[in-house]
Every structure is written in structure tokens, then in C-alpha cells.
Design an enzyme around this catalytic site. Structure first.
Site, mmCIF file in Angstrom:
data_model
loop_
_atom_site.group_PDB
_atom_site.id
_atom_site.type_symbol
_atom_site.label_atom_id
_atom_site.label_comp_id
_atom_site.label_asym_id
_atom_site.label_seq_id
_atom_site.Cartn_x
_atom_site.Cartn_y
_atom_site.Cartn_z
ATOM 1 N N TYR A 1 -7.564 11.181 69.629
ATOM 2 C CA TYR A 1 -7.594 12.646 69.750
ATOM 3 C C TYR A 1 -9.035 13.119 69.917
ATOM 4 O O TYR A 1 -9.882 12.906 69.037
ATOM 5 C CB TYR A 1 -6.947 13.328 68.536
ATOM 6 C CG TYR A 1 -5.447 13.065 68.395
ATOM 7 C CD1 TYR A 1 -4.705 12.520 69.440
ATOM 8 C CD2 TYR A 1 -4.780 13.377 67.216
ATOM 9 C CE1 TYR A 1 -3.338 12.282 69.311
ATOM 10 C CE2 TYR A 1 -3.410 13.138 67.075
ATOM 11 C CZ TYR A 1 -2.705 12.584 68.138
ATOM 12 O OH TYR A 1 -1.354 12.347 68.004
ATOM 13 N N SER B 1 5.187 17.290 67.925
ATOM 14 C CA SER B 1 5.468 18.416 68.843
ATOM 15 C C SER B 1 6.674 19.223 68.344
ATOM 16 O O SER B 1 7.599 19.521 69.114
ATOM 17 C CB SER B 1 5.679 17.928 70.279
ATOM 18 O OG SER B 1 4.544 17.234 70.750
ATOM 19 N N PRO B 2 6.663 19.617 67.066
ATOM 20 C CA PRO B 2 7.833 20.306 66.488
ATOM 21 C C PRO B 2 8.039 21.709 67.051
ATOM 22 O O PRO B 2 9.134 22.264 66.933
ATOM 23 C CB PRO B 2 7.486 20.364 64.989
ATOM 24 C CG PRO B 2 5.993 20.357 64.938
ATOM 25 C CD PRO B 2 5.574 19.465 66.077
ATOM 26 N N ALA C 1 7.557 22.225 70.262
ATOM 27 C CA ALA C 1 7.628 21.933 71.701
ATOM 28 C C ALA C 1 6.348 22.427 72.383
ATOM 29 O O ALA C 1 6.387 23.117 73.403
ATOM 30 C CB ALA C 1 8.888 22.524 72.325
ATOM 31 N N GLN C 2 5.218 22.050 71.780
ATOM 32 C CA GLN C 2 3.884 22.393 72.287
ATOM 33 C C GLN C 2 3.721 23.903 72.497
ATOM 34 O O GLN C 2 3.122 24.348 73.466
ATOM 35 C CB GLN C 2 3.588 21.627 73.566
ATOM 36 C CG GLN C 2 3.554 20.113 73.321
ATOM 37 C CD GLN C 2 3.163 19.311 74.543
ATOM 38 O OE1 GLN C 2 3.268 19.791 75.666
ATOM 39 N NE2 GLN C 2 2.712 18.088 74.331
ATOM 40 N N GLY C 3 4.255 24.663 71.563
ATOM 41 C CA GLY C 3 4.055 26.116 71.575
ATOM 42 C C GLY C 3 5.227 26.893 72.138
ATOM 43 O O GLY C 3 5.360 28.091 71.895
ATOM 44 N N LEU D 1 8.310 26.963 71.325
ATOM 45 C CA LEU D 1 9.232 27.517 70.323
ATOM 46 C C LEU D 1 8.608 28.666 69.529
ATOM 47 O O LEU D 1 9.241 29.215 68.639
ATOM 48 C CB LEU D 1 9.740 26.400 69.399
ATOM 49 C CG LEU D 1 10.739 25.448 70.066
ATOM 50 C CD1 LEU D 1 10.978 24.196 69.214
ATOM 51 C CD2 LEU D 1 12.074 26.152 70.335
ATOM 52 N N GLY E 1 7.982 31.316 71.040
ATOM 53 C CA GLY E 1 8.580 32.462 71.727
ATOM 54 C C GLY E 1 7.566 33.310 72.477
ATOM 55 O O GLY E 1 7.925 34.293 73.120
ATOM 56 N N LYS E 2 6.279 32.918 72.435
ATOM 57 C CA LYS E 2 5.270 33.777 73.080
ATOM 58 C C LYS E 2 5.154 33.513 74.576
ATOM 59 O O LYS E 2 4.529 34.278 75.292
ATOM 60 C CB LYS E 2 3.915 33.608 72.394
ATOM 61 C CG LYS E 2 3.287 32.239 72.573
ATOM 62 C CD LYS E 2 2.024 32.092 71.749
ATOM 63 C CE LYS E 2 1.565 30.648 71.740
ATOM 64 N NZ LYS E 2 0.479 30.400 70.825
HETATM 65 N N1 LIG Z 1 2.458 10.198 68.093
HETATM 66 C C1 LIG Z 1 2.337 10.802 69.236
HETATM 67 O O1 LIG Z 1 2.402 10.196 70.315
HETATM 68 C C2 LIG Z 1 2.101 12.279 69.238
HETATM 69 C C3 LIG Z 1 2.270 13.033 70.429
HETATM 70 C C4 LIG Z 1 2.069 14.398 70.369
HETATM 71 C C5 LIG Z 1 1.708 15.002 69.179
HETATM 72 N N2 LIG Z 1 1.524 14.253 68.044
HETATM 73 C C6 LIG Z 1 1.129 14.854 66.754
HETATM 74 O O2 LIG Z 1 1.935 15.979 66.501
HETATM 75 C C7 LIG Z 1 1.116 17.136 66.331
HETATM 76 C C8 LIG Z 1 1.849 18.377 66.780
HETATM 77 O O3 LIG Z 1 2.295 18.264 68.121
HETATM 78 P P1 LIG Z 1 1.671 19.101 69.323
HETATM 79 O O4 LIG Z 1 0.309 19.536 68.948
HETATM 80 O O5 LIG Z 1 1.915 18.297 70.553
HETATM 81 O O6 LIG Z 1 2.627 20.358 69.507
HETATM 82 P P2 LIG Z 1 3.280 21.492 68.562
HETATM 83 O O7 LIG Z 1 2.924 21.284 67.167
HETATM 84 O O8 LIG Z 1 4.700 21.539 68.952
HETATM 85 O O9 LIG Z 1 2.568 22.787 69.158
HETATM 86 C C9 LIG Z 1 1.265 23.092 68.811
HETATM 87 C C10 LIG Z 1 0.788 24.306 69.581
HETATM 88 O O10 LIG Z 1 1.671 25.404 69.387
HETATM 89 C C11 LIG Z 1 0.933 26.613 69.297
HETATM 90 N N3 LIG Z 1 1.143 27.134 67.917
HETATM 91 C C12 LIG Z 1 1.014 26.453 66.745
HETATM 92 N N4 LIG Z 1 1.282 27.236 65.696
HETATM 93 C C13 LIG Z 1 1.598 28.432 66.193
HETATM 94 C C14 LIG Z 1 1.967 29.669 65.599
HETATM 95 N N5 LIG Z 1 2.078 29.808 64.275
HETATM 96 N N6 LIG Z 1 2.231 30.719 66.415
HETATM 97 C C15 LIG Z 1 2.141 30.601 67.769
HETATM 98 N N7 LIG Z 1 1.781 29.455 68.383
HETATM 99 C C16 LIG Z 1 1.521 28.383 67.605
HETATM 100 C C17 LIG Z 1 -0.543 26.227 69.532
HETATM 101 O O11 LIG Z 1 -0.846 26.227 70.930
HETATM 102 P P3 LIG Z 1 -1.086 27.567 71.803
HETATM 103 O O12 LIG Z 1 -1.582 28.631 70.878
HETATM 104 O O13 LIG Z 1 -2.081 27.159 72.837
HETATM 105 O O14 LIG Z 1 0.245 27.836 72.416
HETATM 106 C C18 LIG Z 1 -0.569 24.787 69.062
HETATM 107 O O15 LIG Z 1 -1.623 24.054 69.579
HETATM 108 C C19 LIG Z 1 -0.144 16.780 67.122
HETATM 109 O O16 LIG Z 1 -1.240 17.612 66.781
HETATM 110 C C20 LIG Z 1 -0.321 15.343 66.752
HETATM 111 O O17 LIG Z 1 -0.877 15.226 65.458
HETATM 112 C C21 LIG Z 1 1.735 12.897 68.058
#
Ligand SMILES: NC(=O)c1ccc[n+]([C@@H]2O[C@H](COP(=O)([O-])OP(=O)(O)OC[C@H]3O[C@@H](n4cnc5c(N)ncnc54)[C@H](OP(=O)(O)O)[C@@H]3O)[C@@H](O)[C@H]2O)c1
Length: 317
Positions: free
Chosen positions: A62, A207-208, A210-212, A214, A216-217
């Protein structure tokens, strides 16, 4: 609550949720340095621990080490205890067990700690067998460099093999980190969730949100910036609208809780530990607030149904 709830390993026994740090230092995909700063990330870290979220997931890749460095710096200034999980990337040029131990030592150094709570293989990758990495993990465990061992992105067969390889060394596989959210329920279909339940392997949902999506923004008119905007095409954003509407309706019934908390609570109801990424204090605060309430069984069922309609997944039972 889901009947097949995943049982907790000792390390993760009391952990309901964590924080993901992929975006901490990642410029290309997430826009670090343009859309948010080190100061934003430190505030996100602090508000998380203040609200009792003390499990952080990171990886050597990362931000090419930057996420671990930042986490190490925030930890040093915080001077409190947290649980740390990092990951080993089995690059094709890493050809023997020693390369895992070398990578682990570098991660420990960047994080400024002498032991990790969980060390995970980031993904399966040839040519080296996963049994070799599990042997190396066992050695790191016996040497006291890590408290528990996890895997990520393994399929069912690989998960079973990793479990058996560690069992032969008398070690329990602690966790399995996979993509899991209301928009990706593949693990309910491919046997991963069932195997985690059976073998008492803790399920960590990445990605709980779905990378943002979910949150809804993002909408057809306002898709995410950059690479994410290209990945998640606008028609898909239109298709998930009924789910977002239902999430908002459910949130409204709980004194106006936002969709992110509905998404994270849905995962918790499934026995998974979500690790949402947070880039700012506000996001980390909103995510941590998830633990102040929970969904009813009827609400979980309704979300199951609507998300299944989007992806035509069959319900688990
Ligand atoms: N093992 C693996 O291969 C793997 C792969 C992927 C991820 N991961 C791990 O899982 C973690 C989480 O997954 P992810 O980062 O892919 O996606 P995620 O948690 O589904 O989404 C994160 C993104 O959602 C938005 N967000 C977060 N909280 C919010 C809130 N309260 N209100 C509005 N928007 C919000 C932010 O982006 P914006 O503000 O830009 O929309 C944030 O960067 C990673 O950081 C990593 O540690 C592991």
C-alpha cells in the site's frame, strides 16, 4: 443474526470492525496528496481509536510502504495499543521462505513494532506453493514475530490447503480476508464463507463499502473521480439505486443513520469483520458510529433480497 456466524480467533475475538489503509499513501488509485493529506489520515486514525476501533489492516504494497510508515508514525505519536495486520506479497521474484521473513522484518520496521497481530499472504501467486509460505509463516509465528496468521484472496481449495498446512505445524489459521459487501456476495456462493464458519476462521471483509459506492454519494450524474469512475460504469450506479434507496430508508428508521453504517452493519450481522477504508476524520467517525446500533433481522433479510436482485445471487440458505 446469520445462523452460520463466523467464530472468532483469539486475536480477533472482540473485534467487530477495523480500518483499512490501502488509501494511505496511494496516489494513483485513491488520490493521496491531492484529495487528502497526512494530516487528514492522522485525524482518521485518532478518531478511530478514540471511538474504540483499534484494528488496522495494512500491507507492504500500500503506497509502496507508505501506509505502513504512516501507521507507524501515527502509532508512535499516539503511544497507545492497537492491533495490526499486514500482508506479504508473493511477488514472482520471491522464491523462498527467507523472502517472507525479510519482507516481514521490513514491515515491522516501517510500523515501528516488534510483533504483528496478524500477518497475511496478500494473494496466491505462482510459482511458489502456498504451503511454502505457510511454512515460512509458521517460522515467523514460532519466532514470536507474529501472533496469528491469515490469508487473503484464496479460493476455497487454497483456503483448505492453507488451513491444513498450518494445522500440521499445530497452528490455527486465524483469518481469511476477502472482498465482501452488499454488492459482492460471491463468498456466500463459492464455499469460502461456509468453510470459514466450519473451520472457525475469522472472515475479514475488504472493500465493504464497494470502494465508496455504498455510501450513496455516487450517482449516474456524479460518478467517482479517476480510475474508480472508469471501473464502475454509470449504468451500474443506476442499477444499484434501489439498494441505496432501501439503505437510506432503513437508516432513516434508525434516527437518520447514513448508508455506510447500514452497509457495515449488514456485514457485521453476517459475522464478518468489515475494514472500511477512511481518508478523513469525518469518514472514520461515520464508520465508527456503525457500532452504536444494529440492524433488525427483518432489515437484514430485506437487504439480502434487494442485493440479491441486483446480482441475482441465491440466498445462502
Ligand atoms: N486483501 C486485498 O486484496 C484487499 C483489496 C482491497 C482492499 N483491502 C483492504 O480493505 C480496505 C477497505 O477496502 P477499500 O479501501 O478498497 O474500499 P471501501 O472500504 O469499500 O471504500 C473506501 C472508500 O469509501 C469512501 N468512504 C469511506 N468511508 C466513507 C464514509 N463514511 N462516507 C462516505 N464515503 C466513505 C472513501 O473514498 P471516497 O471518499 O473517495 O469515495 C474510502 O476511501 C482497504 O483499505 C484495505 O485495507 C484488501
Amino acid at each position: 443474526m446469520d445462523e452460520g456466524i463466523t467464530k472468532r480467533s483469539e486475536i480477533l475475538k472482540n473485534v467487530q470492525m477495523g480500518v483499512g489503509t490501502w488509501a494511505w499513501g496511494d496516489r494513483l488509485f485513491w488520490g493521496y496528496g491531492r484529495e487528502y493529506s497526512d494530516d487528514d489520515l492522522q485525524k482518521a486514525f485518532l478518531v478511530s481509536v478514540q471511538k474504540g476501533i483499534d484494528f488496522f489492516d495494512t500491507a507492504e504494497v500500500y503506497g509502496q510502504g507508505k501506509a505502513e510508515l504512516l501507521l507507524g508514525r501515527f502509532l508512535k505519536e499516539f503511544e497507545g495499543e492497537v492491533k495490526l495486520a499486514s500482508k506479504f506479497m508473493p511477488f514472482p521474484w520471491r522464491l523462498n521462505k527467507k523472502s517472507l521473513l525479510r519482507a516481514l522484518n521490513k514491515s515491522l520496521k516501517r510500523l515501528g513494532v516488534s510483533q504483528l497481530d496478524i500477518y497475511q499472504t496478500h494473494m496466491p501467486a505462482p510459482p511458489i506453493t502456498l504451503e511454502t509460505w505457510m511454512d515460512a509463516m509458521g517460522e515467523a509465528y514460532q519466532a514470536g514475530l507474529i501472533k496469528a496468521i491469515g490469508v487473503s484472496n484464496y479460493n476455497r481449495e487454497q483456503l483448505q490447503r492453507a488451513y491444513e498446512a498450518l494445522s500440521r505445524q499445530g497452528v490455527q489459521l486465524a483469518s481469511c480476508q476477502v472482498e465482501y459487501s452488499l454488492l459482492n456476495r460471491e463468498i456466500e456462493q463459492n464455499g469460502i464463507k461456509q468453510l470459514c464458519d466450519e473451520l472457525e476462521i475469522c472472515l475479514i471483509a475488504y472493500s465493504p463499502l464497494a470502494q465508496g459506492l455504498l455510501s450513496g454519494k455516487y450517482t449516474f450524474e456524479q460518478p467517482p473521480h479517476g480510475i474508480r469512475g472508469r471501473q464502475q460504469n454509470r449504468n451500474y450506479l443506476e442499477r444499484i439505486r434501489p439498494l441505496i434507496i432501501e439503505m437510506r430508508r432503513i437508516g432513516a428508521d434508525h434516527a437518520g443513520k447514513p448508508p455506510v453504517q447500514v452497509a457495515l452493519n449488514w456485514l457485521i450481522s453476517k459475522g464478518a469483520i468489515p475494514i472500511p477504508g477512511a481518508k478523513t476524520e469525518e469518514q472514520a467517525f461515520q464508520n465508527a458510529e456503525t457500532l452504536t446500533w444494529s440492524l433488525t433481522a427483518e432489515e437484514v433479510k430485506k437487504l439480502d433480497q434487494i442485493s440479491a436482485q441486483i446480482h441475482e445471487v441465491k440466498s445462502e440458505k
